[in-house]
Motif scaffolding. Structure first.
Motif, short mmCIF file in Angstrom:
data_model
loop_
_atom_site.label_atom_id
_atom_site.label_comp_id
_atom_site.label_asym_id
_atom_site.label_seq_id
_atom_site.Cartn_x
_atom_site.Cartn_y
_atom_site.Cartn_z
N LEU A 41 -9.79 5.77 -10.28
CA LEU A 41 -10.18 6.99 -9.97
C LEU A 41 -9.14 8.00 -10.11
O LEU A 41 -9.17 9.05 -10.94
N THR A 42 -7.68 7.47 -10.04
CA THR A 42 -6.61 8.57 -10.34
C THR A 42 -6.49 8.73 -11.93
O THR A 42 -6.18 9.78 -12.32
N SER A 49 0.80 -1.17 0.12
CA SER A 49 -0.10 0.13 0.00
C SER A 49 0.97 1.23 -0.02
O SER A 49 0.68 2.32 -0.67
N ALA A 50 1.79 1.27 0.74
CA ALA A 50 2.92 2.47 0.78
C ALA A 50 3.36 2.61 -0.46
O ALA A 50 3.56 3.75 -1.06
N PHE A 51 3.87 1.27 -1.12
CA PHE A 51 4.53 1.51 -2.39
C PHE A 51 3.88 2.00 -3.69
O PHE A 51 3.88 2.99 -4.37
N PHE A 52 2.32 1.62 -3.57
CA PHE A 52 1.52 2.05 -4.66
C PHE A 52 1.34 3.40 -4.41
O PHE A 52 0.82 4.26 -5.17
N VAL A 91 0.79 6.58 -6.90
CA VAL A 91 -0.13 7.62 -7.14
C VAL A 91 0.10 8.89 -6.99
O VAL A 91 -0.29 9.63 -7.53
N VAL A 92 0.84 9.06 -5.78
CA VAL A 92 1.21 10.37 -5.79
C VAL A 92 1.93 11.03 -6.81
O VAL A 92 1.83 12.12 -7.09
N ALA A 93 3.03 10.21 -7.51
CA ALA A 93 3.96 11.01 -8.45
C ALA A 93 3.01 10.83 -9.82
O ALA A 93 3.11 12.09 -10.52
N TYR A 94 1.86 10.14 -9.73
CA TYR A 94 1.05 10.41 -11.12
C TYR A 94 0.32 11.66 -10.84
O TYR A 94 0.28 12.48 -11.92
N GLY A 141 3.36 9.43 -20.19
CA GLY A 141 3.48 7.95 -20.50
C GLY A 141 4.22 7.37 -19.49
O GLY A 141 3.89 6.07 -19.06
N SER A 142 5.23 8.04 -19.04
CA SER A 142 6.10 7.68 -17.88
C SER A 142 5.36 7.09 -16.30
O SER A 142 5.26 6.03 -16.07
N THR A 143 4.40 8.09 -16.14
CA THR A 143 3.71 7.68 -14.85
C THR A 143 2.73 7.03 -15.22
O THR A 143 2.17 6.09 -14.18
N TYR A 144 2.06 6.92 -16.44
CA TYR A 144 0.81 6.02 -16.42
C TYR A 144 1.27 4.55 -16.77
O TYR A 144 0.70 3.77 -15.84
#
Length: 200
Positions: A193-194, A35-38, A42-45, A133-136
């Protein structure tokens, strides 16, 4: 003295019975770590939303994968039915629900692959095209990796079931695996959602 010494093992046995099972503690620890990893992805995206200087942009190429989402979230229900059947020692019913869970997860993964194929070869979006593209691909790809791992484990259990090795002694192991699968499904809600709601 003999009576006192016999009380100690009995107390220790009752204490051990109240402790959480090792498998459940292990999977909860894994879920917290993942969860912390995800959360980082998510924050980076979200942080890099709208910062791509060149296209394609999310609103131009992304459409919500409704069918994929329905299939994956439905698999959380079918895996619950499978575990219930195993608890009732109904191996045939367990195998049916377990196979349906696998099929729903496989459909989701196939849909993700088809979406990537369209984005890469039709829309020209790769992981090196722009920040989007990188974050997706990093976020959705991380989730797809976890789905793949879950599907391989589900397939292994399905093979063991077909070979006649599955019985009610394996309830805890399959229950632990179902917790992982529920986690994968819950993470997809956040990713969906993100990427497909907030990101567009």
């Amino acid at each position: 003295m003999a009576a006192a010494s016999s009380v100690i093992p009995a107390t220790a046995a009752r204490w051990r019975e109240t402790l959480p099972r090792r498998g459940h503690v292990g999977i909860l620890s894994l879920i917290l770590t993942e969860s912390a990893f995800f959360s980082i992805f998510v924050v980076a995206y979200i942080f890099y939303l709208g910062k791509s200087l060149t296209g394609p942009f999310p609103k131009d190429v992304l459409s919500p994968p409704i069918l994929n989402t329905v299939c994956l979230l439905s698999s959380s229900t079918t895996i619950v039915f499978a575990i219930r059947a195993l608890r009732a020692n109904s191996i045939r019913t367990f195998a049916i629900w377990w196979f349906i869970t696998f099929a729903l997860g496989l459909e989701f993964l196939t849909g993700t692959g088809l979406e990537w194929h369209r984005l890469i070869y039709h829309d020209g979006l790769t992981i090196r095209t722009n920040l989007f593209g990188s974050t997706y691909y990093s976020l959705v790809g991380l989730h797809a990796l976890h789905v793949t791992i879950g599907l391989l484990l589900i397939l292994l259990v399905l093979i063991l079931t077909m070979c006649g090795y599955m019985n009610d002694r394996h309830i805890e192991r399959t229950d632990v695996l179902s917790w992982y699968w529920h986690f994968v499904d819950a993470v997809w809600v956040v990713v969906f959602l993100t990427v497909y709601v907030i990101g567009r």
